[in-house]
Design a protein around this motif. Structure first.
Motif, PDB file in Angstrom:
ATOM      1  N   LYS A 197      -3.054   5.379  10.125  1.00 41.12           N
ATOM      2  CA  LYS A 197      -2.672   5.732   8.946  1.00 41.12           C
ATOM      3  C   LYS A 197      -1.135   5.264   8.593  1.00 41.12           C
ATOM      4  CE  LYS A 197      -0.848  10.144   6.475  1.00 41.12           C
ATOM      5  NZ  LYS A 197      -0.753  11.383   6.877  1.00 41.12           N
ATOM      6  N   MET A 198      -1.142   4.683   7.405  1.00 43.29           N
ATOM      7  CA  MET A 198       0.291   4.113   6.933  1.00 43.29           C
ATOM      8  C   MET A 198       0.824   4.860   5.748  1.00 43.29           C
ATOM      9  SD  MET A 198      -1.559   0.168   7.786  1.00 43.29           S
ATOM     10  CE  MET A 198      -2.977   1.276   7.268  1.00 43.29           C
ATOM     11  N   THR A 199       1.937   5.150   5.536  1.00 47.16           N
ATOM     12  CA  THR A 199       2.386   5.780   4.406  1.00 47.16           C
ATOM     13  C   THR A 199       3.507   4.962   4.003  1.00 47.16           C
ATOM     14  OG1 THR A 199       1.772   7.896   5.233  1.00 47.16           O
ATOM     15  CG2 THR A 199       3.577   7.922   3.635  1.00 47.16           C
ATOM     16  N   ALA A 200       3.623   4.662   2.638  1.00 45.74           N
ATOM     17  CA  ALA A 200       4.534   3.633   2.037  1.00 45.74           C
ATOM     18  C   ALA A 200       4.848   4.144   0.660  1.00 45.74           C
ATOM     19  CB  ALA A 200       4.176   2.247   1.972  1.00 45.74           C
ATOM     20  N   PRO A 201       6.179   3.728   0.101  1.00 41.02           N
ATOM     21  CA  PRO A 201       6.496   4.137  -1.392  1.00 41.02           C
ATOM     22  C   PRO A 201       5.219   3.545  -2.304  1.00 41.02           C
ATOM     23  CG  PRO A 201       8.220   2.960  -0.300  1.00 41.02           C
ATOM     24  CD  PRO A 201       7.109   2.750   0.782  1.00 41.02           C
ATOM     25  N   ASP A 202       5.103   4.244  -3.367  1.00 42.81           N
ATOM     26  CA  ASP A 202       4.093   3.880  -4.532  1.00 42.81           C
ATOM     27  C   ASP A 202       4.451   2.406  -4.861  1.00 42.81           C
ATOM     28  OD1 ASP A 202       2.588   6.178  -4.550  1.00 42.81           O
ATOM     29  OD2 ASP A 202       3.706   7.003  -6.224  1.00 42.81           O
ATOM     30  N   GLY A 203       3.347   1.737  -5.041  1.00 45.23           N
ATOM     31  CA  GLY A 203       3.381   0.371  -5.164  1.00 45.23           C
ATOM     32  C   GLY A 203       3.041  -0.596  -4.447  1.00 45.23           C
ATOM     33  N   TRP A 204       3.454  -0.035  -2.989  1.00 45.81           N
ATOM     34  CA  TRP A 204       3.007  -1.049  -1.724  1.00 45.81           C
ATOM     35  C   TRP A 204       1.540  -0.954  -1.504  1.00 45.81           C
ATOM     36  CZ3 TRP A 204       6.738  -2.057   2.699  1.00 45.81           C
ATOM     37  CH2 TRP A 204       7.780  -3.123   2.141  1.00 45.81           C
ATOM     38  N   THR A 205       0.953  -1.527  -0.821  1.00 44.18           N
ATOM     39  CA  THR A 205      -0.540  -1.591  -0.296  1.00 44.18           C
ATOM     40  C   THR A 205      -0.607  -1.465   1.034  1.00 44.18           C
ATOM     41  OG1 THR A 205      -1.359  -2.600  -2.412  1.00 44.18           O
ATOM     42  CG2 THR A 205      -2.938  -2.509  -0.528  1.00 44.18           C
ATOM     43  N   ALA A 206      -1.345  -0.855   1.655  1.00 47.10           N
ATOM     44  CA  ALA A 206      -1.619  -0.821   3.134  1.00 47.10           C
ATOM     45  C   ALA A 206      -2.902  -1.201   3.657  1.00 47.10           C
ATOM     46  CB  ALA A 206      -1.211   0.495   3.758  1.00 47.10           C
ATOM     47  N   THR A 207      -3.031  -2.111   4.502  1.00 51.60           N
ATOM     48  CA  THR A 207      -4.748  -2.315   5.123  1.00 51.60           C
ATOM     49  C   THR A 207      -4.456  -2.371   6.439  1.00 51.60           C
ATOM     50  OG1 THR A 207      -4.838  -3.932   2.930  1.00 51.60           O
ATOM     51  CG2 THR A 207      -6.567  -3.843   4.789  1.00 51.60           C
ATOM     52  N   ALA A 208      -5.734  -1.970   7.075  1.00 51.82           N
ATOM     53  CA  ALA A 208      -5.928  -1.940   8.466  1.00 51.82           C
ATOM     54  C   ALA A 208      -7.020  -2.317   8.954  1.00 51.82           C
ATOM     55  CB  ALA A 208      -5.300  -0.690   9.059  1.00 51.82           C
ATOM     56  N   ASN A 209      -7.452  -2.443  10.337  1.00 47.15           N
ATOM     57  CA  ASN A 209      -8.704  -2.649  10.733  1.00 47.15           C
ATOM     58  C   ASN A 209      -9.678  -1.699  10.258  1.00 47.15           C
ATOM     59  OD1 ASN A 209      -6.442  -2.945  12.924  1.00 47.15           O
ATOM     60  ND2 ASN A 209      -7.702  -4.852  13.040  1.00 47.15           N
TER      61      ASN A 209
END
Length: 517
Positions: A197-209
């Motif tokens: 689980k990755m949490t970031a400010p709106d506008g950023w995108t998070a991708t993982a395996n």
């Protein structure tokens, strides 16, 4: 992994006792049963005994699952991030204490089965002492909360692990750097499933395996949760967080293909990877069904100096991949081939890295040959001419780097990921193909990845399977090719010769083409 520049475990831990099982010349050394004293709780080892990386990984337990949570407070690729990880593991000895690998900035707190545990840090070891001993065979949960890690700039001379770029951060953990980001048992012999689980400010995108299972938004922040249900080595974890664009290329045989690139470079970069679906089909025609739930690439703006086969999402950079399709497509195929060879079937120890790189290099060069780009890519008109040229360098490779399945040292990353595990490993497979024939060779390759899916396997395992599938006792043949200090004769090519090892020939640089990491 792809560089665009130029043992079974020696010991197994059981009931707190290291029982050394040596296999030499086909005989097995038997070990007396452990005494009752062996069941007394004792510390897990600070390392699994890997010959090349002795302190990597940890003894005394087997990880089943990681639940990893990472928090990015602002849109700043250079920021320090905060995380929590819950590790579910099974003890394989009675543990008075145990280690995790961690080289990040700080640790907030540790609990074991819900109770506070004492911890210290020694080098890159997080040493945990639970309030009560953990019994052999018990399943337990470790929570490391409030750990902190800071990304660093990419370094083309050496892997750096947690990497910052102009657009965000990625993880380049092979072979021993994932624990720069999060606490783990950082060795490929201990694969586990992951929720990330990755949490970031709106506008950023998070991708993982793996597969995206949910997103949520709250107070100007977005969380992305991925699940990798297939066992994965820690060195193959990917977390790409930043101003990235996710792009879908549809499905191949039901497998979604998605790419992740810097948003500002999407129009330039995405067309470069348009042949991915065709490459997936080509690899499936060679070794069978793709082993995971999806595939794709993540591209960063920088110069890592290599590409990397992070599971389901291969990592590339803009600073080192070739400028044309004839040069790039074989490299893409190399990293794709790793999803079978190195990811789905991981090396049991790092001396087995030829299993990753030799296979990926084999399919890389054969892809170029079958697609009419071998001359442009490697400078040879035929596969036979290519292999004859690389075969001639065999003794030089072995003298400088060690046998194919026994790199001499690990002082530098390039001592392990050396030309003899790439080109030399590919030559071993070519020799095997000449020895057993095309049909039996194809069966060996398919059976290796299908029967061992999700496992960590050794060179001895490969030799045993090749012998069984071919109907030949290949122990002597493959031991000579994989462990010999001299290059054996090439089956079917009695005229091929090996260049003598002299000061002059040893000073000649290795060919740059197809040296992949």
């Amino acid at each position: 992994m792809t560089v665009l520049t130029g043992d079974r475990l020696p010991s197994v831990l059981a009931a707190g006792v290291a029982a050394l099982i040596g296999v030499t010349g086909g005989s097995v050394l038997t070990v007396a049963p452990a005494s009752a004293a062996a069941h007394k709780p004792s510390p897990g080892s600070a390392g699994v005994g890997d010959r090349l990386y002795p302190t990597l990984g940890n003894g005394g337990y087997d990880v089943r699952n990681y639940d990893l949570s990472l928090d990015y407070a602002r849109k700043d690729p250079a920021q320090q991030i905060t995380g929590d990880v819950t590790i579910t593991a099974r003890a394989i000895q009675s543990l008075s204490r145990f280690d995790l690998d961690f080289a990040g900035d700080a640790v907030g707190a540790v609990t074991v089965d819900g109770k506070r545990a004492a911890f210290t840090r020694t080098g890159e070891e997080l040493v945990i002492t639970p309030g009560r001993a953990i019994h052999d065979g018990a399943v337990f949960k470790v929570v490391v909360s409030g750990f902190k890690a800071t990304p660093v700039a990419p370094d083309a001379d050496a892997p750096v692990g947690f990497v910052k770029t102009p657009d965000g951060t990625v993880l380049a953990g092979q072979p021993a750097s994932s624990h720069n980001l999060f606490p783990s048992n950082d060795h490929p012999s201990d694969k586990a499933t992951y929720t990330i689980k990755m949490t970031a400010p709106d506008g950023w995108t998070a991708t993982a395996n793996g597969k995206l299972v949910r997103t949520s938004e709250s107070h100007g922040r977005e969380s992305w949760t991925y699940r990798e249900k297939n066992p994965m080595a820690s060195e193959l974890v990917q977390v790409a967080v930043g101003d990235f664009l996710q792009y879908s290329r549809g499905k191949v045989d039901g497998i979604p293909i998605r790419d992740v690139v810097p948003r500002r470079l999407a129009d330039t970069l995405l067309p470069r990877f348009a042949n991915e679906p065709e490459q997936v089909r080509w690899m499936e025609s060679k070794v069978g069904k793709y082993p995971f739930e999806n595939y794709g690439v993540v591209v960063i703006d920088g110069n890592l100096g290599f590409a990397l086969e992070t599971q389901t999402l291969s990592l590339f950079d803009t600073g080192s991949f070739p400028s044309d399709s004839a040069g790039l497509d074989p490299v893409l195929t190399h990293e794709l081939a790793h999803q079978w060879f190195g990811d789905s079937v991981a090396p049991e120890v790092w001396s087995n890295v030829w299993q990753n790189e030799g296979h990926a290099s084999y399919y890389e060069i054969h892809y170029a040959a079958e697609h009419g780009t071998l001359k442009a890519y490697a400078g040879f008109d035929t596969l036979e001419a290519y292999y004859k040229n690389r075969y001639a360098r065999g003794d030089q490779y072995r003298a400088k780097y060690g046998p194919v399945a026994h790199p001499l040292k690990s002082d530098s990353i390039w001592d392990v990921f050396n030309p003899n595990v790439y080109a030399g490993g590919s030559i071993v497979l070519y020799a095997l193909q000449q020895q057993v024939g095309d049909r039996k060779f194809a069966k060996i390759e398919r059976d290796w990845v299908q029967r061992n899916k999700g496992k960590s396997k050794s060179t001895e395992d490969f030799i045993a399977l090749a012998s069984k599938d071919s109907g030949q006792d290949l122990r002597g043949f493959l031991n000579d090719w994989l462990y010999g200090t001299k290059t054996p004769p090439m089956p079917g090519h009695p005229d091929w010769t090996v260049t003598p090892v002299t000061p002059a020939t040893m000073s000649t640089p290795a060919p740059a083409a197809t040296l992949t990491y």
